[in-house]
Motif scaffolding. Sequence first.
Motif, short mmCIF file in Angstrom:
data_model
loop_
_atom_site.label_atom_id
_atom_site.label_comp_id
_atom_site.label_asym_id
_atom_site.label_seq_id
_atom_site.Cartn_x
_atom_site.Cartn_y
_atom_site.Cartn_z
N ASP A 1 -12.12 4.01 7.27
CA ASP A 1 -10.50 4.53 6.84
C ASP A 1 -10.21 5.49 7.05
OD1 ASP A 1 -8.60 3.62 5.98
OD2 ASP A 1 -9.42 1.86 4.91
N ALA A 2 -9.82 6.14 7.68
CA ALA A 2 -9.08 7.33 7.90
C ALA A 2 -7.60 7.76 7.57
CB ALA A 2 -8.42 7.87 9.39
N LYS A 3 -7.30 6.54 6.69
CA LYS A 3 -5.61 6.25 5.99
C LYS A 3 -6.32 5.84 4.91
CE LYS A 3 -1.27 3.10 4.88
NZ LYS A 3 -0.78 2.38 5.74
N ALA A 4 -7.56 6.04 4.01
CA ALA A 4 -7.68 5.83 3.67
C ALA A 4 -8.66 6.99 2.69
CB ALA A 4 -8.66 4.52 2.60
N SER B 1 0.89 -1.05 0.02
CA SER B 1 -0.27 -0.08 0.27
C SER B 1 1.18 1.46 0.16
CB SER B 1 -0.84 -0.14 1.11
OG SER B 1 0.47 -0.33 2.37
N LEU C 1 -7.29 9.94 3.78
CA LEU C 1 -6.33 10.54 3.90
C LEU C 1 -5.87 10.81 2.37
CD1 LEU C 1 -4.08 13.33 4.67
CD2 LEU C 1 -3.57 11.04 5.71
N LYS C 2 -5.96 8.97 1.62
CA LYS C 2 -5.08 9.26 0.63
C LYS C 2 -6.11 9.49 -0.84
CE LYS C 2 -3.23 6.18 -2.80
NZ LYS C 2 -3.68 6.24 -4.24
N GLY D 1 -13.03 9.09 5.90
CA GLY D 1 -12.01 9.16 6.87
C GLY D 1 -12.32 9.10 8.44
N ARG E 1 2.70 5.22 1.29
CA ARG E 1 2.76 5.45 2.21
C ARG E 1 2.27 6.47 1.72
NH1 ARG E 1 6.67 9.03 4.34
NH2 ARG E 1 7.36 8.32 6.24
N VAL E 2 1.29 7.19 3.38
CA VAL E 2 1.19 7.70 3.44
C VAL E 2 1.00 8.94 4.51
CG1 VAL E 2 -1.08 8.89 4.94
CG2 VAL E 2 -1.47 6.92 3.58
N GLY F 1 -4.56 11.37 15.53
CA GLY F 1 -5.76 11.12 15.12
C GLY F 1 -7.25 11.59 16.07
#
Length: 218
Positions: free
Chosen positions: A137-140, A2, A142-143, A133, A4-5, A12
């Motif tokens: 899913d915070a990571k997704a 995946s 953010l992306k 987000g 990198r964020v 968070g």
Amino acid sequence: MSPRVPALKFSGQDITSAWQCASILLDYPDELLLSRLDLLGDVASTLPPKIGSGLLETIEYLRRPTVSETQSEYVDTFDTRRRGCLFLTYFSNGETRKRGLALLRIKQVYAKAGLILADEQLPDHLCVVLEFGALTDAKAGLKMILDNRAGLELLRIHLREVGSPWSGAIESVCATLPPLKGKDHEAVARLIAEGPEEEMVGLDTYGMPDLAPIQGGP
């Protein structure tokens, strides 16, 4: 592997709270939204000033007594001006066939997380992305935002220049993100100078944000 964020400078929980508040405040100001202002104000007041102050500015504006005027200004701000568009992939892809593919990719991310949107909702609407987000899913999330960073920055600059009361909510979201890098600055400058791409042949309203505004919560 995946992608990198980048690491963020706030906790968070602070980012989640800021995104959830912003997702509500940037939605169409109906009676349900306005009934939540006290709760939103309580949450925003607990955040670091860098991300909480902008939210509080927008909240205070939405407390105005004339709801119809607020709704009219919202429509004028976000549904009639291309630089005020809340559909993120519009800025990065314009009115081209590429936008349809970008929307499909976002829908696939939502589907993988078990989220199915209503038919009338476009997946790249900023309120939808922020709520995803914040709650899923915070990571997704953010992306998605970083992939469309230049457009979000253009929206921030535009709202600030026109003195929009919703500027504070956008400023808050942008404050949660990593600092702009060289390529991001170049992309923002290009959007300011040239605007999004246009390709009118073979398009329908699915790719035309000004013809398909969303009014209603994510």
